[in-house]
Scaffold this motif. Structure first.
Motif, PDB file in Angstrom:
ATOM      1  N   GLN A 148       0.848  -1.199   0.000  1.00 39.70           N
ATOM      2  CA  GLN A 148       0.000   0.000   0.000  1.00 39.70           C
ATOM      3  C   GLN A 148       0.875   1.237   0.000  1.00 39.70           C
ATOM      4  N   LYS A 149       0.492   2.254  -0.767  1.00 46.69           N
ATOM      5  CA  LYS A 149       1.244   3.502  -0.848  1.00 46.69           C
ATOM      6  C   LYS A 149       1.054   4.278   0.451  1.00 46.69           C
ATOM      7  N   LEU A 150       2.179   4.698   1.054  1.00 41.83           N
ATOM      8  CA  LEU A 150       2.148   5.433   2.312  1.00 41.83           C
ATOM      9  C   LEU A 150       2.406   6.927   2.132  1.00 41.83           C
ATOM     10  N   PHE A 151       3.405   7.243   1.290  1.00 37.48           N
ATOM     11  CA  PHE A 151       3.790   8.626   1.034  1.00 37.48           C
ATOM     12  C   PHE A 151       4.030   8.824  -0.448  1.00 37.48           C
ATOM     13  N   ARG A 152       3.722  10.051  -0.919  1.00 37.50           N
ATOM     14  CA  ARG A 152       4.031  10.428  -2.306  1.00 37.50           C
ATOM     15  C   ARG A 152       5.188  11.404  -2.249  1.00 37.50           C
ATOM     16  N   LEU A 153       6.221  11.115  -3.041  1.00 35.86           N
ATOM     17  CA  LEU A 153       7.418  11.964  -3.108  1.00 35.86           C
ATOM     18  C   LEU A 153       7.559  12.580  -4.484  1.00 35.86           C
ATOM     19  N   SER A 154       8.184  13.752  -4.533  1.00 35.86           N
ATOM     20  CA  SER A 154       8.491  14.358  -5.841  1.00 35.86           C
ATOM     21  C   SER A 154       9.982  14.356  -6.035  1.00 35.86           C
TER      22      SER A 154
END
Length: 154
Positions: A148-154
């Motif tokens: 499951q995706k926890l954090f979105r980074l750029s």
């Protein structure tokens, strides 16, 4: 050590939810291990039957149905930190402590971003990539699944 004492140890192991116990005396050694597999939880899945449609409704789509189609794919260069296990997500080491990361923070591959509790063990989760946190995708205390995706980074 007699059988009565061994039975007391086994009862203590059950009450304290221990999986392994070892004791060694002068000429006596005892090691007890027990399986702790939890019984599988039944999962109830229900499916809704598709609504019957008249032949006229299936012949041609109405103009109002056009916006409901998927939007054009956008260029998303985000990377995601995903959960390596099933457990409970915690954004800080304790309720009084500040969160490990928040939107706008820069992370490195070895930066701890959260804790996932699995089977009463607190596991520190590292970013494993570099970037800037855009958003947290999970709320504190929420159960998470593997991948499951926890954090979105750029």
């Amino acid at each position: 050590m007699d059988i009565k004492e061994i039975k007391q140890i086994v009862d203590l192991m059950k009450r304290a939810d221990l999986t392994e116990f070892a004791v060694e005396e002068e000429s006596f050694k005892l090691q007890i291990k027990r399986a702790t597999e939890a019984p599988a939880q039944p999962q109830i899945v229900s499916y809704a039957a598709p609504a019957p449609q008249s032949p006229a409704a299936t012949a041609a789509p109405s103009p109002a149905a056009a916006p409901a189609e998927a939007p054009a794919p956008t260029e998303d260069n985000s990377t995601y930190i995903t959960s390596p296990m099933v457990g409970t997500f915690y954004s800080s080491p304790s309720p009084e402590s500040p969160t490990f990361v928040k939107a706008g923070d820069s992370v490195k591959a070895d930066s701890v971003v959260c804790i996932i509790e699995a089977m009463k063990i607190m596991n520190e989760i590292q970013a494993e990539t570099t970037g800037t946190v855009v958003e947290a995708l999970v709320e504190n205390g929420q159960p998470v699944e593997f991948g499951q995706k926890l954090f979105r980074l750029s």
